[in-house]
Design a protein around this motif. Structure first.
Motif, PDB file in Angstrom:
ATOM      1  N   GLU A 114     -46.543 -10.096 -63.481  1.00 49.45           N
ATOM      2  CA  GLU A 114     -46.396 -10.946 -64.661  1.00 49.45           C
ATOM      3  C   GLU A 114     -46.727 -12.397 -64.311  1.00 49.45           C
ATOM      4  O   GLU A 114     -47.419 -13.095 -65.054  1.00 49.45           O
ATOM      5  CB  GLU A 114     -44.959 -10.835 -65.188  1.00 49.45           C
ATOM      6  CG  GLU A 114     -44.656 -11.683 -66.404  1.00 49.45           C
ATOM      7  CD  GLU A 114     -43.204 -11.567 -66.825  1.00 49.45           C
ATOM      8  OE1 GLU A 114     -42.662 -12.559 -67.358  1.00 49.45           O
ATOM      9  OE2 GLU A 114     -42.600 -10.504 -66.615  1.00 49.45           O
ATOM     10  N   ILE A 115     -46.247 -12.833 -63.152  1.00 49.85           N
ATOM     11  CA  ILE A 115     -46.461 -14.224 -62.727  1.00 49.85           C
ATOM     12  C   ILE A 115     -47.933 -14.475 -62.417  1.00 49.85           C
ATOM     13  O   ILE A 115     -48.500 -15.500 -62.834  1.00 49.85           O
ATOM     14  CB  ILE A 115     -45.578 -14.545 -61.496  1.00 49.85           C
ATOM     15  CG1 ILE A 115     -44.101 -14.545 -61.904  1.00 49.85           C
ATOM     16  CG2 ILE A 115     -45.956 -15.901 -60.894  1.00 49.85           C
ATOM     17  CD1 ILE A 115     -43.139 -14.538 -60.732  1.00 49.85           C
ATOM     18  N   TRP A 164     -37.810 -16.889 -63.002  1.00 53.23           N
ATOM     19  CA  TRP A 164     -38.042 -15.471 -63.273  1.00 53.23           C
ATOM     20  C   TRP A 164     -36.950 -14.689 -62.571  1.00 53.23           C
ATOM     21  O   TRP A 164     -36.610 -14.971 -61.418  1.00 53.23           O
ATOM     22  CB  TRP A 164     -39.410 -15.020 -62.776  1.00 53.23           C
ATOM     23  CG  TRP A 164     -40.537 -15.694 -63.502  1.00 53.23           C
ATOM     24  CD1 TRP A 164     -41.047 -15.394 -64.732  1.00 53.23           C
ATOM     25  CD2 TRP A 164     -41.316 -16.804 -63.027  1.00 53.23           C
ATOM     26  NE1 TRP A 164     -42.069 -16.244 -65.060  1.00 53.23           N
ATOM     27  CE2 TRP A 164     -42.270 -17.119 -64.029  1.00 53.23           C
ATOM     28  CE3 TRP A 164     -41.297 -17.564 -61.854  1.00 53.23           C
ATOM     29  CZ2 TRP A 164     -43.188 -18.153 -63.893  1.00 53.23           C
ATOM     30  CZ3 TRP A 164     -42.204 -18.596 -61.707  1.00 53.23           C
ATOM     31  CH2 TRP A 164     -43.134 -18.881 -62.715  1.00 53.23           C
ATOM     32  N   VAL A 170     -42.887 -23.749 -65.951  1.00 51.88           N
ATOM     33  CA  VAL A 170     -41.605 -23.125 -65.613  1.00 51.88           C
ATOM     34  C   VAL A 170     -40.904 -23.934 -64.524  1.00 51.88           C
ATOM     35  O   VAL A 170     -39.687 -24.140 -64.562  1.00 51.88           O
ATOM     36  CB  VAL A 170     -41.808 -21.662 -65.166  1.00 51.88           C
ATOM     37  CG1 VAL A 170     -40.497 -21.051 -64.674  1.00 51.88           C
ATOM     38  CG2 VAL A 170     -42.373 -20.828 -66.316  1.00 51.88           C
ATOM     39  N   GLU A 224     -49.103 -22.656 -66.886  1.00 51.04           N
ATOM     40  CA  GLU A 224     -47.917 -21.947 -67.367  1.00 51.04           C
ATOM     41  C   GLU A 224     -46.876 -21.814 -66.256  1.00 51.04           C
ATOM     42  O   GLU A 224     -45.674 -21.950 -66.501  1.00 51.04           O
ATOM     43  CB  GLU A 224     -48.317 -20.566 -67.886  1.00 51.04           C
ATOM     44  CG  GLU A 224     -49.093 -20.612 -69.194  1.00 51.04           C
ATOM     45  CD  GLU A 224     -49.659 -19.269 -69.588  1.00 51.04           C
ATOM     46  OE1 GLU A 224     -49.568 -18.917 -70.785  1.00 51.04           O
ATOM     47  OE2 GLU A 224     -50.191 -18.547 -68.706  1.00 51.04           O
ATOM     48  N   LYS A 271     -42.531  -8.219 -61.899  1.00 53.47           N
ATOM     49  CA  LYS A 271     -42.413  -9.666 -62.109  1.00 53.47           C
ATOM     50  C   LYS A 271     -43.540 -10.418 -61.413  1.00 53.47           C
ATOM     51  O   LYS A 271     -44.084 -11.392 -61.947  1.00 53.47           O
ATOM     52  CB  LYS A 271     -41.053 -10.171 -61.609  1.00 53.47           C
ATOM     53  CG  LYS A 271     -39.937 -10.016 -62.602  1.00 53.47           C
ATOM     54  CD  LYS A 271     -40.164 -10.897 -63.847  1.00 53.47           C
ATOM     55  CE  LYS A 271     -38.996 -10.805 -64.809  1.00 53.47           C
ATOM     56  NZ  LYS A 271     -39.212 -11.626 -66.028  1.00 53.47           N
ATOM     57  N   ASP A 304     -34.472 -16.739 -67.880  1.00 55.71           N
ATOM     58  CA  ASP A 304     -35.593 -15.913 -67.451  1.00 55.71           C
ATOM     59  C   ASP A 304     -36.838 -16.213 -68.285  1.00 55.71           C
ATOM     60  O   ASP A 304     -36.773 -16.352 -69.507  1.00 55.71           O
ATOM     61  CB  ASP A 304     -35.215 -14.431 -67.587  1.00 55.71           C
ATOM     62  CG  ASP A 304     -36.249 -13.508 -66.965  1.00 55.71           C
ATOM     63  OD1 ASP A 304     -37.017 -13.967 -66.092  1.00 55.71           O
ATOM     64  OD2 ASP A 304     -36.285 -12.322 -67.345  1.00 55.71           O
ATOM     65  N   ASN A 305     -37.968 -16.348 -67.602  1.00 57.12           N
ATOM     66  CA  ASN A 305     -39.277 -16.618 -68.215  1.00 57.12           C
ATOM     67  C   ASN A 305     -39.376 -17.997 -68.854  1.00 57.12           C
ATOM     68  O   ASN A 305     -40.350 -18.285 -69.557  1.00 57.12           O
ATOM     69  CB  ASN A 305     -39.640 -15.551 -69.265  1.00 57.12           C
ATOM     70  CG  ASN A 305     -39.831 -14.186 -68.643  1.00 57.12           C
ATOM     71  OD1 ASN A 305     -40.351 -14.067 -67.528  1.00 57.12           O
ATOM     72  ND2 ASN A 305     -39.394 -13.145 -69.332  1.00 57.12           N
ATOM     73  N   TYR A 306     -38.374 -18.831 -68.619  1.00 56.90           N
ATOM     74  CA  TYR A 306     -38.434 -20.199 -69.134  1.00 56.90           C
ATOM     75  C   TYR A 306     -38.291 -21.220 -67.995  1.00 56.90           C
ATOM     76  O   TYR A 306     -39.141 -22.084 -67.814  1.00 56.90           O
ATOM     77  CB  TYR A 306     -37.344 -20.433 -70.186  1.00 56.90           C
ATOM     78  CG  TYR A 306     -37.332 -21.846 -70.730  1.00 56.90           C
ATOM     79  CD1 TYR A 306     -38.256 -22.238 -71.694  1.00 56.90           C
ATOM     80  CD2 TYR A 306     -36.421 -22.788 -70.261  1.00 56.90           C
ATOM     81  CE1 TYR A 306     -38.278 -23.551 -72.180  1.00 56.90           C
ATOM     82  CE2 TYR A 306     -36.423 -24.090 -70.737  1.00 56.90           C
ATOM     83  CZ  TYR A 306     -37.359 -24.473 -71.698  1.00 56.90           C
ATOM     84  OH  TYR A 306     -37.366 -25.770 -72.157  1.00 56.90           O
TER      85      TYR A 306
END
Length: 370
Positions: A330-331, A315, A342, A338, A327, A310-312
């Motif tokens: 957040e995205i 998501w 991902v 960025e 989410k 997650d988040n790497y």
């Protein structure tokens, strides 16, 4: 090379984005692979491209005799694999004692369970359906136990649906072709473009995702949807007038068109209800997204967490409109660079553990030790 026969349940005109790369392209480097497909339109058995056997659908209960009539003798194959179709598997088992081939059964997706759960979602499931499924599952497990190797899409699929199977198991998950990756095309808009590919129905509860987008600033996103049932999608979208102008509806006619659309997106959507059917394997759409290094928002479950971080590299969140909304926000707060990072990290992860070449190499190793 040893000969390998794959008896599929697929129509000849279906896009074989899994069978082609894995069995024909990469397994074909180790074995002489022949593949049987069905035809709904032809009354005559045909051989295409030297190794594609096109079987008229009317012969689906007499496969071996029809192959014999066309001088294709099952006894010449060292390996015979059956895909999804238990009636064909039973027919092959009945002649297995006459020959010395190794028999495998491939379960790509539990279609019968999917239909049962879809009927339940539409309030159509009956007590008879439940009993019938139990009987068929018992029979299917008994047939698989007479095989030399069982190839489900995931171990969880076997454990959830076929607990009594004792046959040696080799997992063949959905994967990507390392030689067929697609460039991610960056658009000029400041918004983030989200993309959903696939079926829309009550079982998938896509309304939950639309409700989540309704809670997000509409200037921050576009939602692209490609589905085989655009009329159903349009009816659904009409219920959400606040975001209607943010949605673009497509009907990709083939995999090439679909991948062209995906390549223009920033984020793929694969959030599905937290039920066994969807948690037992990775949806093909996820692999399509990452083939273009498009990162994915997906449901937080054991299967997804075993592949992505997650988040790497992806998501993840619960299948809940507020969790999905958080989410998405957040995205959209991330820069394009960025988001792209991902996607690249997710693609690299799949190339390490989920690529067809490696799976084919591993399968050959398993066959050699049987």
């Amino acid at each position: 090379m040893d000969k390998f026969l794959y008896l599929t349940d697929q129509n000849e005109n279906t896009e074989h984005s899994f069978i082609g790369p894995l069995f024909e392209k990469y397994l074909g480097k180790h074995l002489e692979v022949d593949i049987m497909y069905f035809s709904k339109t032809s009354d005559k058995f045909e051989i295409k491209n030297k190794n594609h056997f096109i079987m008229p659908l009317k012969h689906k209960h007499d496969i071996i005799n029809e192959l014999d009539r066309n001088k294709i003798y099952i006894g010449k194959y060292k390996y015979v694999f059956v895909r999804n179709h238990t009636a064909i598997l039973k027919e092959v088992i009945n002649v297995k004692h006459e020959y010395n081939f190794i028999l495998g059964y491939r379960l790509s997706f539990p279609k019968r369970i999917a239909k049962l759960q879809k009927d339940e979602a539409n309030n159509k499931k009956s007590f008879f359906d439940v009993i019938s499924n139990k009987v068929k599952t018992f029979s299917e497990a008994n047939l698989i136990n007479q095989c030399d190797i069982f190839l489900p899409t995931s171990r969880q699929m076997r454990d959830d649906y076929l607990k009594s199977v004792k046959t040696r198991t080799f997992i063949i998950p959905s994967a990507i072709d390392p030689e067929v990756l697609h460039e991610n095309i960056q658009h000029d808009g400041i918004e983030k473009r989200f993309f959903y590919a696939g079926t829309l129905d009550k079982l998938r509860e896509f309304e939950t995702i639309l409700e989540a987008f309704c809670l997000v600033d509409p200037t921050q996103f576009k939602l692209m949807i490609s589905t085989k049932d655009p009329e159903y999608a349009q009816t659904m979208i009409e219920k959400y007038p606040d975001i209607k102008e943010n949605i673009e509806l497509y009907n990709a006619n083939n995999k090439a068109q679909l991948l062209d659309l995906i390549a223009k997106a920033d984020v793929g959507l694969a959030s599905l209800p937290d039920i066994v059917l969807f948690n037992s394997s990775t949806p093909m759409k996820v692999l399509d997204y990452y083939s273009s290094a498009v990162p994915c928002l997906m449901t937080k479950n054991e299967n997804n967490a075993s592949i992505f971080e997650d988040n790497y590299s992806a998501w993840m969140c619960e299948f809940d409109k507020n969790a999905i909304k958080d989410k998405i926000e957040e995205i959209v707060s991330l820069s394009k660079e960025e988001v792209s990072k991902v996607g690249i990290q997710g693609q690299n992860r799949l190339l390490d553990i989920r690529n067809y070449k490696r799976i084919a190499d591993d399968l050959v190793h398993q066959l050699n030790i049987l």
